[in-house]
Scaffold this motif. Sequence first.
Motif, PDB file in Angstrom:
ATOM      1  N   ALA A  38      36.413  41.037  37.665  1.00 54.36           N
ATOM      2  CA  ALA A  38      36.370  39.761  38.384  1.00 54.36           C
ATOM      3  C   ALA A  38      36.961  39.909  39.786  1.00 54.36           C
ATOM      4  O   ALA A  38      36.418  39.382  40.764  1.00 54.36           O
ATOM      5  N   ALA A  39      38.082  40.645  39.885  1.00 54.44           N
ATOM      6  CA  ALA A  39      38.711  40.859  41.193  1.00 54.44           C
ATOM      7  C   ALA A  39      37.795  41.655  42.111  1.00 54.44           C
ATOM      8  O   ALA A  39      37.675  41.359  43.306  1.00 54.44           O
ATOM      9  N   GLN A  40      37.143  42.660  41.555  1.00 54.39           N
ATOM     10  CA  GLN A  40      36.237  43.484  42.361  1.00 54.39           C
ATOM     11  C   GLN A  40      35.056  42.673  42.873  1.00 54.39           C
ATOM     12  O   GLN A  40      34.596  42.865  44.000  1.00 54.39           O
ATOM     13  N   GLU A  41      34.583  41.743  42.053  1.00 54.60           N
ATOM     14  CA  GLU A  41      33.476  40.884  42.486  1.00 54.60           C
ATOM     15  C   GLU A  41      33.949  39.879  43.535  1.00 54.60           C
ATOM     16  O   GLU A  41      33.273  39.649  44.537  1.00 54.60           O
ATOM     17  N   ASP A  42      35.122  39.292  43.305  1.00 56.05           N
ATOM     18  CA  ASP A  42      35.644  38.295  44.249  1.00 56.05           C
ATOM     19  C   ASP A  42      35.950  38.905  45.615  1.00 56.05           C
ATOM     20  O   ASP A  42      35.751  38.269  46.651  1.00 56.05           O
ATOM     21  N   LEU A  43      36.459  40.144  45.609  1.00 58.42           N
ATOM     22  CA  LEU A  43      36.856  40.801  46.856  1.00 58.42           C
ATOM     23  C   LEU A  43      35.777  41.723  47.412  1.00 58.42           C
ATOM     24  O   LEU A  43      36.011  42.422  48.405  1.00 58.42           O
ATOM     25  N   ASN A  44      34.610  41.728  46.758  1.00 52.13           N
ATOM     26  CA  ASN A  44      33.489  42.583  47.190  1.00 52.13           C
ATOM     27  C   ASN A  44      33.883  44.062  47.248  1.00 52.13           C
ATOM     28  O   ASN A  44      33.530  44.785  48.183  1.00 52.13           O
TER      29      ASN A  44
END
Length: 229
Positions: A38-44
């Motif tokens: 989720a963090a990787q998706e939110d922070l691209n």
Amino acid sequence: MAGVSSCMKYSMFIFNVLFWMCGCIILGVSIWMRVSKAAQEDLNLDSSLFSAVDLMIAVGSIIMVLGFLGCCGAMKESQCMLILFFIGLLLILILQVVAGILGAVYKSQSEIDLCDLFSVTILPFHPSISPLLQNQCCGLVKGSEDWGSNFNSPYGNFKICECAEKDQNTDLCIFYSNRYIYKKPCSVVVIDFFKHHMVILMGIAFGLAFIEIVGLGFSMSLYCQIQRK
């Protein structure tokens, strides 16, 4: 014989508690960024940036270890822990100074290396680059050539690299392939950004160096006081 100053002892302890907490925050956030989808998706974040996250994990771990050594060394009045803390912090300070000197001496080479880094780590992912990278610049290293067959693809309401209407008659743009495009590669824009914000970066570097020197002073002073007991 003189004893250990309580003021020095607890100042050293408080300093290292804060130091340790900073390490915990850096380590915790870095691990979260590394393992959380989720963090990787939110922070691209993609795999090309994992090396930077891994570096942050290493930095956070080192800061935590040094903070622990400083805290325990102060409270237990352990010369061994204090000298390990001193050596670790001194090595970090020396590395910072060496990096600054090398950066100044090999400034032009650093810019070349940065361009190479763009080519190797970022360019393969250029179709999915954040729009922020395409702000008033085109491509990463070689300009429009970096986009290859994607150059004429739509990019939001524009085509890739296409100048905004307000910029078309400025020095930012050139006429190429039947449209106005931004002429600067994004690597040049990034380098210019760092040049223009060098004062801020130097301020941060000097601030870190000051904190490290304070830590060195506390630890060595406490070490000497313990030795004189």
